[in-house]
Design a protein around this motif. Structure first.
Motif, PDB file in Angstrom:
ATOM      1  N   ALA A  41       4.075 -63.210 -54.942  1.00 18.11           N
ATOM      2  CA  ALA A  41       4.391 -64.075 -53.807  1.00 18.11           C
ATOM      3  C   ALA A  41       4.065 -65.522 -54.153  1.00 18.11           C
ATOM      4  CB  ALA A  41       3.597 -63.643 -52.573  1.00 18.11           C
ATOM      5  N   GLN A  42       5.103 -66.322 -54.306  1.00 19.70           N
ATOM      6  CA  GLN A  42       4.959 -67.743 -54.602  1.00 19.70           C
ATOM      7  C   GLN A  42       5.909 -68.529 -53.702  1.00 19.70           C
ATOM      8  OE1 GLN A  42       2.665 -68.928 -56.663  1.00 19.70           O
ATOM      9  NE2 GLN A  42       2.010 -66.877 -57.269  1.00 19.70           N
ATOM     10  N   HIS A  43       5.518 -69.733 -53.347  1.00 18.54           N
ATOM     11  CA  HIS A  43       6.295 -70.536 -52.405  1.00 18.54           C
ATOM     12  C   HIS A  43       7.169 -71.564 -53.115  1.00 18.54           C
ATOM     13  CE1 HIS A  43       6.933 -72.472 -48.409  1.00 18.54           C
ATOM     14  NE2 HIS A  43       6.508 -71.318 -47.956  1.00 18.54           N
ATOM     15  N   GLN A  44       6.998 -71.721 -54.440  1.00 17.43           N
ATOM     16  CA  GLN A  44       7.715 -72.738 -55.194  1.00 17.43           C
ATOM     17  C   GLN A  44       8.346 -72.107 -56.434  1.00 17.43           C
ATOM     18  OE1 GLN A  44       3.936 -74.933 -55.195  1.00 17.43           O
ATOM     19  NE2 GLN A  44       5.159 -76.757 -54.811  1.00 17.43           N
ATOM     20  N   PRO A  45       9.550 -72.520 -56.778  1.00 17.84           N
ATOM     21  CA  PRO A  45      10.265 -71.845 -57.876  1.00 17.84           C
ATOM     22  C   PRO A  45       9.581 -71.977 -59.223  1.00 17.84           C
ATOM     23  CG  PRO A  45      11.455 -73.797 -57.115  1.00 17.84           C
ATOM     24  CD  PRO A  45      10.393 -73.544 -56.115  1.00 17.84           C
ATOM     25  N   GLN A  46       8.873 -73.078 -59.483  1.00 17.69           N
ATOM     26  CA  GLN A  46       8.243 -73.225 -60.797  1.00 17.69           C
ATOM     27  C   GLN A  46       7.148 -72.188 -61.020  1.00 17.69           C
ATOM     28  OE1 GLN A  46       8.124 -75.466 -58.294  1.00 17.69           O
ATOM     29  NE2 GLN A  46       6.296 -76.787 -58.367  1.00 17.69           N
ATOM     30  N   TYR A  47       6.563 -71.673 -59.938  1.00 20.57           N
ATOM     31  CA  TYR A  47       5.549 -70.628 -60.066  1.00 20.57           C
ATOM     32  C   TYR A  47       6.168 -69.241 -59.949  1.00 20.57           C
ATOM     33  CZ  TYR A  47       2.469 -74.602 -59.589  1.00 20.57           C
ATOM     34  OH  TYR A  47       1.854 -75.806 -59.788  1.00 20.57           O
ATOM     35  N   ALA A  48       7.134 -69.081 -59.059  1.00 20.70           N
ATOM     36  CA  ALA A  48       7.807 -67.786 -58.947  1.00 20.70           C
ATOM     37  C   ALA A  48       8.469 -67.390 -60.261  1.00 20.70           C
ATOM     38  CB  ALA A  48       8.840 -67.841 -57.819  1.00 20.70           C
ATOM     39  N   ALA A  49       8.947 -68.380 -61.012  1.00 18.69           N
ATOM     40  CA  ALA A  49       9.593 -68.093 -62.297  1.00 18.69           C
ATOM     41  C   ALA A  49       8.619 -67.556 -63.336  1.00 18.69           C
ATOM     42  CB  ALA A  49      10.261 -69.365 -62.830  1.00 18.69           C
ATOM     43  N   LEU A  50       7.326 -67.811 -63.147  1.00 23.77           N
ATOM     44  CA  LEU A  50       6.310 -67.369 -64.105  1.00 23.77           C
ATOM     45  C   LEU A  50       5.578 -66.101 -63.659  1.00 23.77           C
ATOM     46  CD1 LEU A  50       4.589 -70.791 -64.938  1.00 23.77           C
ATOM     47  CD2 LEU A  50       6.429 -69.651 -66.208  1.00 23.77           C
ATOM     48  N   ALA A  51       5.747 -65.704 -62.411  1.00 22.57           N
ATOM     49  CA  ALA A  51       4.887 -64.670 -61.842  1.00 22.57           C
ATOM     50  C   ALA A  51       5.010 -63.339 -62.572  1.00 22.57           C
ATOM     51  CB  ALA A  51       5.198 -64.498 -60.356  1.00 22.57           C
ATOM     52  N   SER A  52       6.224 -62.885 -62.815  1.00 21.80           N
ATOM     53  CA  SER A  52       6.408 -61.606 -63.497  1.00 21.80           C
ATOM     54  C   SER A  52       5.871 -61.667 -64.926  1.00 21.80           C
ATOM     55  CB  SER A  52       7.895 -61.229 -63.500  1.00 21.80           C
ATOM     56  OG  SER A  52       8.111 -60.010 -64.172  1.00 21.80           O
ATOM     57  N   ALA A  53       6.099 -62.786 -65.607  1.00 20.78           N
ATOM     58  CA  ALA A  53       5.598 -62.938 -66.981  1.00 20.78           C
ATOM     59  C   ALA A  53       4.079 -62.928 -67.013  1.00 20.78           C
ATOM     60  CB  ALA A  53       6.145 -64.231 -67.583  1.00 20.78           C
ATOM     61  N   ALA A  54       3.431 -63.412 -65.951  1.00 19.80           N
ATOM     62  CA  ALA A  54       1.966 -63.389 -65.908  1.00 19.80           C
ATOM     63  C   ALA A  54       1.452 -61.951 -65.912  1.00 19.80           C
ATOM     64  CB  ALA A  54       1.466 -64.138 -64.681  1.00 19.80           C
ATOM     65  N   TYR A  55       2.100 -61.084 -65.150  1.00 22.50           N
ATOM     66  CA  TYR A  55       1.697 -59.676 -65.165  1.00 22.50           C
ATOM     67  C   TYR A  55       1.847 -59.087 -66.567  1.00 22.50           C
ATOM     68  CZ  TYR A  55       1.235 -59.026 -60.083  1.00 22.50           C
ATOM     69  OH  TYR A  55       0.811 -59.067 -58.780  1.00 22.50           O
ATOM     70  N   LYS A  56       2.934 -59.396 -67.238  1.00 23.57           N
ATOM     71  CA  LYS A  56       3.143 -58.872 -68.589  1.00 23.57           C
ATOM     72  C   LYS A  56       2.080 -59.387 -69.554  1.00 23.57           C
ATOM     73  CE  LYS A  56       8.142 -58.380 -67.961  1.00 23.57           C
ATOM     74  NZ  LYS A  56       9.502 -58.892 -68.333  1.00 23.57           N
ATOM     75  N   ALA A  57       1.671 -60.642 -69.385  1.00 22.24           N
ATOM     76  CA  ALA A  57       0.634 -61.194 -70.251  1.00 22.24           C
ATOM     77  C   ALA A  57      -0.696 -60.480 -70.034  1.00 22.24           C
ATOM     78  CB  ALA A  57       0.491 -62.695 -69.991  1.00 22.24           C
ATOM     79  N   TRP A  58      -1.034 -60.191 -68.776  1.00 20.72           N
ATOM     80  CA  TRP A  58      -2.253 -59.429 -68.530  1.00 20.72           C
ATOM     81  C   TRP A  58      -2.139 -58.024 -69.094  1.00 20.72           C
ATOM     82  CZ3 TRP A  58      -6.382 -61.957 -67.770  1.00 20.72           C
ATOM     83  CH2 TRP A  58      -6.429 -63.106 -66.994  1.00 20.72           C
ATOM     84  N   ASP A  59      -0.962 -57.417 -69.010  1.00 21.95           N
ATOM     85  CA  ASP A  59      -0.766 -56.096 -69.610  1.00 21.95           C
ATOM     86  C   ASP A  59      -1.055 -56.123 -71.105  1.00 21.95           C
ATOM     87  OD1 ASP A  59      -0.015 -54.955 -67.198  1.00 21.95           O
ATOM     88  OD2 ASP A  59       2.139 -55.071 -67.586  1.00 21.95           O
ATOM     89  N   GLU A  60      -0.629 -57.173 -71.787  1.00 19.50           N
ATOM     90  CA  GLU A  60      -0.876 -57.292 -73.227  1.00 19.50           C
ATOM     91  C   GLU A  60      -2.375 -57.343 -73.526  1.00 19.50           C
ATOM     92  OE1 GLU A  60       3.224 -59.865 -74.080  1.00 19.50           O
ATOM     93  OE2 GLU A  60       1.252 -60.806 -74.285  1.00 19.50           O
ATOM     94  N   VAL A  61      -3.104 -58.100 -72.722  1.00 21.53           N
ATOM     95  CA  VAL A  61      -4.548 -58.192 -72.935  1.00 21.53           C
ATOM     96  C   VAL A  61      -5.212 -56.844 -72.686  1.00 21.53           C
ATOM     97  CG1 VAL A  61      -6.658 -59.343 -72.153  1.00 21.53           C
ATOM     98  CG2 VAL A  61      -4.530 -60.643 -72.359  1.00 21.53           C
ATOM     99  N   GLU A  62      -4.807 -56.164 -71.614  1.00 20.30           N
ATOM    100  CA  GLU A  62      -5.375 -54.849 -71.318  1.00 20.30           C
ATOM    101  C   GLU A  62      -5.035 -53.836 -72.403  1.00 20.30           C
ATOM    102  OE1 GLU A  62      -5.843 -54.566 -66.509  1.00 20.30           O
ATOM    103  OE2 GLU A  62      -3.874 -54.057 -67.336  1.00 20.30           O
ATOM    104  N   ASN A  63      -3.813 -53.886 -72.907  1.00 17.83           N
ATOM    105  CA  ASN A  63      -3.405 -52.912 -73.934  1.00 17.83           C
ATOM    106  C   ASN A  63      -4.173 -53.098 -75.233  1.00 17.83           C
ATOM    107  OD1 ASN A  63      -1.536 -51.744 -72.212  1.00 17.83           O
ATOM    108  ND2 ASN A  63       0.176 -52.972 -72.947  1.00 17.83           N
ATOM    109  N   GLU A  64      -4.473 -54.358 -75.587  1.00 23.36           N
ATOM    110  CA  GLU A  64      -5.224 -54.572 -76.829  1.00 23.36           C
ATOM    111  C   GLU A  64      -6.699 -54.233 -76.650  1.00 23.36           C
ATOM    112  OE1 GLU A  64      -6.312 -57.909 -80.225  1.00 23.36           O
ATOM    113  OE2 GLU A  64      -4.699 -58.324 -78.807  1.00 23.36           O
ATOM    114  N   SER A  65      -7.251 -54.562 -75.501  1.00 22.04           N
ATOM    115  CA  SER A  65      -8.696 -54.380 -75.301  1.00 22.04           C
ATOM    116  C   SER A  65      -9.063 -53.007 -74.747  1.00 22.04           C
ATOM    117  CB  SER A  65      -9.213 -55.446 -74.343  1.00 22.04           C
ATOM    118  OG  SER A  65      -8.656 -55.275 -73.043  1.00 22.04           O
ATOM    119  N   LEU A  66      -8.107 -52.322 -74.121  1.00 17.22           N
ATOM    120  CA  LEU A  66      -8.355 -51.086 -73.383  1.00 17.22           C
ATOM    121  C   LEU A  66      -9.405 -51.292 -72.291  1.00 17.22           C
ATOM    122  CD1 LEU A  66      -8.139 -48.328 -76.149  1.00 17.22           C
ATOM    123  CD2 LEU A  66      -6.348 -49.227 -74.660  1.00 17.22           C
ATOM    124  N   GLN A  67      -9.397 -52.480 -71.715  1.00 15.05           N
ATOM    125  CA  GLN A  67     -10.251 -52.813 -70.581  1.00 15.05           C
ATOM    126  C   GLN A  67      -9.369 -53.105 -69.379  1.00 15.05           C
ATOM    127  OE1 GLN A  67     -13.731 -52.768 -70.973  1.00 15.05           O
ATOM    128  NE2 GLN A  67     -13.102 -51.966 -72.970  1.00 15.05           N
TER     129      GLN A  67
END
Length: 394
Positions: free
Chosen positions: A55-81
């Protein structure tokens, strides 16, 4: 003089993420410098929980929101935390309470417009539907809610520690209690001056938040940043099962004030804060004493709208927002010294931190960023025009 391919100044949310991403590519050529102890509580990235949301109110942030989840997934997958906990999330708008207040700039239609534009699923609920699904809330009349199931909690303190551990695993060095006194552009590199020694780096990333202007002064730049002291309170609710993450979503409540709340997480307690509105301060002059006016405001709101969320106060704590006049991020190279990258999260970046680390690595390594960040340029009018009005998103 110690020489490094890249130095990151500041090992909080954005700096630790950048250090990790740079270390994955440069290995032992990367150094992180933190002026306090690691995990300190003087900045913006401490505590157990931040809201992560599409949920974002501005397009510059909404455009990044899904990619942010993927970036956290990468960190979790490498660390298993586990860093992200999905709880679902609500944006609740009390339209009657918002009339005539400064909080009227964020409405549900703005969020749904971004959901529709980027293809994110959501549900709209009236007050009766909200209370039927989550009877923890008390709402009626003009209250409307927006539910998005991917929202949740990103564990800030844990994520910082994981980013630093992964950076070290890739060969980076981290030095705590090492304040940077100056940075000096030197040809195509940078000298980084500390009390004990001077380092040299091909590239420097400044992620110093409220101390940004102190660090970059030697590069001939000062940014129009406002430092605000914000506050959250933890409540030892006796109703733990009702506010478990599996039963109660993170929420934002837009009314006379904008509140945000969390289920029981990190502490055996619920947590409430107010977005923006804190007193202006400085990085070194701020008080750590919580504001009783906010304490009373929080308790009154909860008593009216989420009464069983309350309990004896476990503690209140303060943190800093460091905000440009337009409250947009700063993610850019210095125009006159492109070997220096500056990052500022404007008080709302943690949900994007894992992604921002990757974007900062792109900038430091002279690559085109993998996602659009033109809105966060350092030469935009909000940062270069002294008459640009402050317009904080409340």
């Amino acid at each position: 003089m110690d020489t490094h391919r890249a130095i990151v100044i500041g090992c909080g949310g954005l700096g630790s993420a950048a250090l990790y991403r740079l270390a994955t590519e440069l290995g032992p050529g990367v150094l992180g410098l933190e002026q306090f102890e690691l995990g300190h509580s003087r900045g913006a990235s401490q505590d157990h929980s931040r809201i992560i949301r599409l949920a974002q109110h501005q397009p510059q942030y909404a455009a990044l929101a899904s990619a942010a989840y993927k970036a956290w997934d990468e960190v979790e997958n490498e660390s298993l935390q586990q860093i992200v906990t999905r709880t679902g999330g609500l944006v609740i708008e009390d339209r009657a309470a918002r009339q005539g207040t400064a909080t009227g700039s964020r409405n549900i239609e703005g969020y749904t417009a971004m959901f529709d534009r980027f293809g994110y699923a959501y549900e709209l609920l009236d007050a009766d539907e909200l209370v039927a699904r989550w009877p923890q809330f008390s709402a009626s009349g003009d209250v409307q809610a927006l539910y998005q199931p991917e929202s949740g909690i990103v564990d800030a303190a844990r994520a910082n520690a994981v980013h630093l551990a992964l950076a070290r695993a890739h060969g980076a060095t981290v030095r705590a209690n090492t304040p940077v006194r100056a940075i000096r552009p030197d040809g195509e590199g940078v000298e980084v001056v500390t009390d004990e020694r001077t380092y040299r780096a091909d590239r420097v990333v400044v992620a110093a938040d409220a101390w940004t202007n102190q660090v970059i002064a030697g590069a001939g730049l000062q940014l129009p940043l406002t430092v605000l002291r914000e506050q959250v309170t933890y409540y030892s609710t006796p109703h733990l099962a009702e506010f478990a993450p599996s039963r109660f979503p993170v929420f934002m409540w837009h009314g006379a004030h904008n509140f945000y709340g969390f289920p029981v997480y990190g502490e055996v307690a619920t947590k409430l804060g107010q977005h923006m509105g804190g007193e202006e301060t400085t990085a070194d002059g701020r008080s750590f004493v919580p504001d009783d006016v906010r304490r009373e405001r929080y308790a009154a709101f909860l008593d009216a709208h989420v009464p069983r969320f309350l309990g004896p106060e476990l503690y209140s704590k303060t943190c800093l927002y460091t905000v440009p006049p337009d409250q947009n991020f700063i993610l850019d190279r210095l125009p006159e010294h492109p070997q220096i990258v500056v990052a500022n999260g404007a008080g709302h970046a943690y949900k994007f931190a894992a992604l921002i680390g990757s974007l900062l690595a792109d900038l430091a390594l002279d690559r085109a960023p993998a996602h659009p960040i033109d809105a966060f340029a350092i030469d935009r009018p909000a940062l270069t025009d002294p008459t640009f009005p402050r317009s904080f998103h409340v």
